[in-house]
Every structure is written in C-alpha cells, then in structure tokens.
Write a protein that holds these residues in place. Structure first.
Motif, PDB file in Angstrom:
ATOM      1  N   GLU A 145       0.844  -1.196   0.000  1.00 21.00           N
ATOM      2  CA  GLU A 145       0.000   0.000   0.000  1.00 21.00           C
ATOM      3  C   GLU A 145       0.879   1.245   0.000  1.00 21.00           C
ATOM      4  OE1 GLU A 145      -0.771   0.533   4.811  1.00 21.00           O
ATOM      5  OE2 GLU A 145      -2.392  -0.157   3.526  1.00 21.00           O
ATOM      6  N   VAL A 146       0.271   2.335  -0.444  1.00 26.87           N
ATOM      7  CA  VAL A 146       1.005   3.601  -0.550  1.00 26.87           C
ATOM      8  C   VAL A 146       0.757   4.433   0.693  1.00 26.87           C
ATOM      9  CG1 VAL A 146       1.266   5.738  -1.888  1.00 26.87           C
ATOM     10  CG2 VAL A 146       0.852   3.567  -3.057  1.00 26.87           C
ATOM     11  N   HIS A 147       1.820   5.092   1.161  1.00 24.78           N
ATOM     12  CA  HIS A 147       1.746   5.905   2.366  1.00 24.78           C
ATOM     13  C   HIS A 147       0.710   7.022   2.173  1.00 24.78           C
ATOM     14  CE1 HIS A 147       3.056   8.529   5.670  1.00 24.78           C
ATOM     15  NE2 HIS A 147       3.717   7.465   6.160  1.00 24.78           N
ATOM     16  N   PRO A 148      -0.180   7.278   3.170  1.00 23.08           N
ATOM     17  CA  PRO A 148      -1.225   8.314   3.028  1.00 23.08           C
ATOM     18  C   PRO A 148      -0.659   9.695   2.711  1.00 23.08           C
ATOM     19  CG  PRO A 148      -1.659   6.945   4.944  1.00 23.08           C
ATOM     20  CD  PRO A 148      -0.313   6.528   4.432  1.00 23.08           C
ATOM     21  N   GLU A 149       0.522  10.019   3.252  1.00 27.82           N
ATOM     22  CA  GLU A 149       1.108  11.333   2.973  1.00 27.82           C
ATOM     23  C   GLU A 149       1.479  11.469   1.494  1.00 27.82           C
ATOM     24  OE1 GLU A 149       4.806  14.209   4.452  1.00 27.82           O
ATOM     25  OE2 GLU A 149       4.391  12.305   5.477  1.00 27.82           O
ATOM     26  N   ALA A 150       1.915  10.359   0.873  1.00 21.72           N
ATOM     27  CA  ALA A 150       2.228  10.371  -0.553  1.00 21.72           C
ATOM     28  C   ALA A 150       0.957  10.570  -1.377  1.00 21.72           C
ATOM     29  CB  ALA A 150       2.934   9.080  -0.946  1.00 21.72           C
ATOM     30  N   ILE A 151      -0.149   9.943  -0.924  1.00 20.12           N
ATOM     31  CA  ILE A 151      -1.438  10.147  -1.603  1.00 20.12           C
ATOM     32  C   ILE A 151      -1.828  11.622  -1.562  1.00 20.12           C
ATOM     33  CG2 ILE A 151      -3.901   9.629  -1.525  1.00 20.12           C
ATOM     34  CD1 ILE A 151      -2.310   7.297  -2.519  1.00 20.12           C
ATOM     35  N   GLU A 152      -1.645  12.263  -0.407  1.00 17.42           N
ATOM     36  CA  GLU A 152      -1.995  13.670  -0.247  1.00 17.42           C
ATOM     37  C   GLU A 152      -1.130  14.554  -1.153  1.00 17.42           C
ATOM     38  OE1 GLU A 152      -1.837  17.190   3.138  1.00 17.42           O
ATOM     39  OE2 GLU A 152      -1.564  15.092   3.736  1.00 17.42           O
ATOM     40  N   LEU A 153       0.199  14.277  -1.205  1.00 19.35           N
ATOM     41  CA  LEU A 153       1.085  15.070  -2.051  1.00 19.35           C
ATOM     42  C   LEU A 153       0.767  14.881  -3.526  1.00 19.35           C
ATOM     43  CD1 LEU A 153       4.572  14.623  -0.324  1.00 19.35           C
ATOM     44  CD2 LEU A 153       3.131  16.663  -0.355  1.00 19.35           C
TER      45      LEU A 153
END
Length: 536
Positions: free
Chosen positions: A106-114
């Motif tokens: 899974e992808v880190h939530p902070e990366a999704i936000e950026l």
C-alpha cells in the motif's frame, strides 16, 4: 496534408501530437491500471520514461518525465516516496507508476496527499507486466507522435518558405493567423502595421515575437492571443513563422541595398555630368530608381562641423550615416542624399524656380540634419553646425551637374569666409563664382597685387585688421555700422581707413576705386577657395 490538419485545428479538433498520462493509461498494456491519486494531472505530458530503484533522487529527474518503480528503494522507508514527489513537483515531472504488490502493498497516506496536491498521478502497475515491455511501448508512442509532429511542421515550414520566395507576403500572414487560430500582424521597426489579417486590432495584441536579421530587429509578429504552453504544434509553427519572416526581411533588405546602390551610382553620374544627354532616358531611369523630380531639380551641398574633441573616425562616417537616415525616412520630402568626397549632396525637387523657396527648404533641412548629426555623434545639438550651399534650379537632369558644382562652390565660400551665412545660395556670390573661372588672369593678379597684397602684408607684420575693416566699409559705406560690426570705436575705424589710404596711395572714397577694391577682394577670396579646393 498539413493544410487539412490546420483546418481541423481551426475547427477546434486538437491534433494528437502530445502524449499524456491519459494516453498512457489508454494503451492496451496499461488498461485496468488503478490510479491511486493525482487524477487531476492525467493531462500531464510525457517526454521521457525512466526506471528508478535508487534512493538518491536529487539532480537526475527531468521535466515531463514518467518514473516507473517497484518501490524497492523505499520499502523500509515509505516516506521516501514523498521526497520523490517533492522533487518531481520541483522539476515538473509527469507521473509515477509503482508495482505496489511487489514490496509496498500500500502507498503511504502522505504520498497520496502530495500526489493530489501536486497533480502528479500515482498509478498501480500490474505485477506481471515487465518494465522492458512498458518502456518500449511508451517510447514507441512518444517517438511516433514526435515524428508525426515534425513531419507536419516540416510541411508547414516548406509552405512558409515557398510563400516567401514567391513573394506572397499577404497570403503568408493569413496562413499564420489560421494556423495559430488568432488575428496576426507584421509590424516594421517603427511599429507600423505592414500586413495583417482582416480583424486585427493593434489594441488586442497580447504576444509579440521580434523578427531578427543577424543581430538587428527588423520587425515584429504580433498575435491577439497567448499560445498555450503545452501546444507544441502551435509553438513550432510560431518559431517557423518567425524564421520565414526573417527570410522575408532579409530579402527586402537585400533588395533595398541593391536599389540604394543603384540610386547612388545613378546620382553620382548625374552630379558628375557623366550621363547621356537624352533627357527622356534619364527621366525614365530616375523614375524607376525614385530620384526626385518636380518640374525642376537642384542640388544642396552640406557639410557638418563636429566638436573639436570628436574622433576622426566618427567624423568620417557621419555624412554616410546622415545619407542613410535621410533616404530611409525622408518624411515625404522629395529628396535623395548621397555622400561624395566628405560632403552630403542632396538632390531636391522643386515645383517653381524660386530662390526664396530654396533657401526656406535648405534652412529646414539644415536644422533637421543638425539634430540627426548630434544624435549620431552623441553631442549637444548646439555644438553641431551644418553649412549649406545651394545650386540654381535646372529643368533637366542632364544639367544637374551644373547645379551640383554651384552648390559645392557656394558651400566652399561659406566655409572659407567667417562672416558668411551658414546657408548660402549660388546667386548670392555670382561675382565670386565668375572670378573663380578666371583665376590666374594677369590683370586680376595685378589688381590684387596692387590693392590687396599690401594690406595682407601689413596685417601680417603688424597684427592689425586693415583688410577686414576695408571689406566691412565697402559693404556698408558707413563708419558707424563698421564700428558696430567690428566692436571698435568709430575713431578707430577712421584711423584704419586713413592708414589704408596711405598704404595704397589712393582715394578709397572714389566710386571707381571702391569698385576696383571690391573686385580685388572678391578675386582674392575666389583665388583662395580655388587653391584650397582645386576640383572646383
């Protein structure tokens, strides 16, 4: 082909020359790929593709680059994906594809936000799709589209060049407007519209591209809309349009230089008298080359006197520069300037043979040339003096050389005598011109030797000004006026006149003697000019 594409473009159907993230996801190899974040960036263009499995991100990322990765380098530190997105945002990257099922899950939530914030799409790559297949397919798409774009632009450039070489300037401007989907205009160096599309309005011009020939700007291409950064076809069409216009201005410059050279050669022939006496032929050539004519023609001879500290090279080129400026912008005046033997010669047209009108025109030209000369030399206008000699009008080109000689003689008289006006007409010195033609005549030499030479010798030895005093007295006949002119007391004038009478042993108040004195003085001036300017 290219024109059909241009018409499609004109109707609002975009040409598919750019390769975007959306185009990538529409490829069979990527169908079904899940976009994890950054969907607003699906229109990002892709120029490059690279595989990244190293933790060092700085310095190697490029604009519009697609990054493919397994996530191996940040499997134990998911925040490194955020650093990758930060760096891609800084350089203008396109998208990131990750095989999440390999190492990350899974992808880190902070990366999704950026990804959402930067508009850089993150998408999940199926585990069974090899990187080799992906990079090859992507590069095939990029190269095919670039080749297509280059082919279309090449055909546009060929058409632009053909129109320029076939002298279809108006059609070229219309085509540029259609291809760029806006109103366009070609402006010259002065900002004046040379050609434009039907609805062009100078106030609506929002983008201007200078047209260079060498390192000089010869014109401007003005557009009524800003081109979109991502439309490479429009950008390349604009570049090729500017290149075609540079060729157009180069051709015009070459034609103008050729015409100017022909004008100078023909003008030099007219002014020297080395032309055929067939007036009809001369008028035909003059009309073809734009030599002025208005029923009568005459010549002005001018020379600029520069400040003492002006270097010789600047003085040497000043008249040539003035001639170029006058011929480039004559202000609607009927004149042609040529630079010959350190003099600026103006061939002028006149409707009537009026001396007063010639003097009025000459004074106007003189003031204009003084301002131009000051600008060229870079000095105060008050420091520049342009002296002018005017020849008599002639009704035929075949006689123009006589007016030229008269103008040069008048200029020479004005320069040699300090008390002469800065604008001198040939008719004002008819006697002196006549005496120049008989320079060396024994009777005139004898007259000058008896009446003038004694005064010259005395002034030279004693440092007096007897001869200038005599000249002023012969002109006015009034001792009071001579005193005012020479800034001396009237008694000093009387003393000098008496000393002149004693030296010459003659009555200077006798009308016959006064005539001989005046004739001898004028002969001396003419002889001096003939000695300084033997070609006259």
């Amino acid at each position: 082909m290219w024109y059909d594409q241009a018409m499609i473009y004109l109707r609002g159907e975009p040409m598919t020359t750019s390769f975007t993230v959306k185009n990538l996801l529409d490829m069979p190899l990527f169908r079904g790929v899940e976009v994890l974040a950054g969907a607003q960036g699906l229109s990002n263009e892709i120029f490059y593709v690279d595989c990244m499995e190293t933790p060092d991100l700085t310095g190697w990322l490029r604009p519009n680059e697609l990054i493919l990765t397994t996530g191996y380098s940040f499997r134990f530190e998911p925040s490194m994906l955020c650093r990758l997105l930060d760096e891609m945002h800084r350089v203008g990257g396109s998208a990131v594809g990750i095989k999440t099922k390999r190492y990350l899950q899974e992808v880190h939530p902070e990366a999704i936000e950026l990804s959402n914030r930067y508009g850089i799409p993150l998408f999940d790559i199926p585990l069974d799709v090899p990187f080799m297949d992906m990079t090859r397919s992507i590069m095939d798409q990029i190269l095919q589209r670039q080749a297509y774009l280059l082919k279309e632009v090449h055909e546009v450039n060929q058409q632009f060049t053909g129109m320029v070489l076939n002298r279809k300037f108006s059609e070229l401007v219309i085509l540029i407007g259609k291809l760029l989907r806006c109103e366009v205009a070609i402006l010259n160096r002065e900002g004046e519209v040379e050609s434009c599309t039907a609805d062009y309005n100078a106030a609506s011009g929002v983008e201007n591209r200078p047209v260079f020939t060498g390192n000089r700007i010869f014109g401007t291409l003005s557009l009524t809309r800003k081109l979109e950064d991502g439309d490479h076809f429009e950008k390349m069409c604009l570049d090729h349009a500017v290149m075609a216009l540079a060729i157009e201005f180069t051709i015009r410059q070459a034609q103008q230089l050729h015409r100017s050279r022909e004008q100078e050669l023909f003008a030099a022939e007219l002014l020297s008298g080395g032309v055929s006496r067939q007036e009809d032929l001369l008028r035909y050539r003059a009309k073809h080359l734009g030599i002025p004519y208005g029923g009568f023609v005459y010549v002005m001879a001018l020379r600029a006197s520069c400040p003492a500290d002006t270097d010789s090279e600047t003085v040497k080129t000043l008249h040539s520069r003035l001639a170029e400026e006058v011929n480039r912008d004559s202000g609607g005046q009927r004149r042609l300037a040529v630079e010959i033997n350190d003099r600026l010669l103006l061939i002028c047209a006149a409707d009537r043979p009026e001396t007063g009108k010639q003097l009025e025109t000459a004074r106007k030209y003189k003031a204009e040339l003084e301002a131009r000369a000051s600008r060229i030399v870079g000095t105060d206008a008050a420091a520049m003096i342009v002296r002018c000699g005017i020849g008599a009008v002639r009704g035929q080109y075949a006689d123009l050389h006589a007016s030229c000689l008269e103008a040069r003689q008048a200029l020479a008289f004005g320069e040699q005598a300090a008390d002469q006006p800065e604008v001198l007409h040939f008719h004002d010195r008819l006697v002196e011109h006549l005496l120049m033609d008989v320079a060396g005549h024994p009777l005139l030499e004898q007259l000058h030797g008896e009446l003038i030479q004694p005064l010259l010798d005395y002034d030279g030895e004693a440092g007096t000004e007897l001869l200038p005093t005599l000249e002023a007295y012969l002109k006015s006949g009034s001792t009071k006026q001579v005193a005012e002119e020479l800034f001396i007391h009237r008694n000093s004038v009387l003393y000098r006149l008496e000393r002149i009478r004693e030296l010459l042993r003659t009555d200077i108040h006798d009308p016959d003697i006064r005539f001989r004195l005046d004739l001898a003085i004028r002969y001396g001036q003419s002889r001096k000019i003939k000695r300084v300017c033997p070609q006259l």
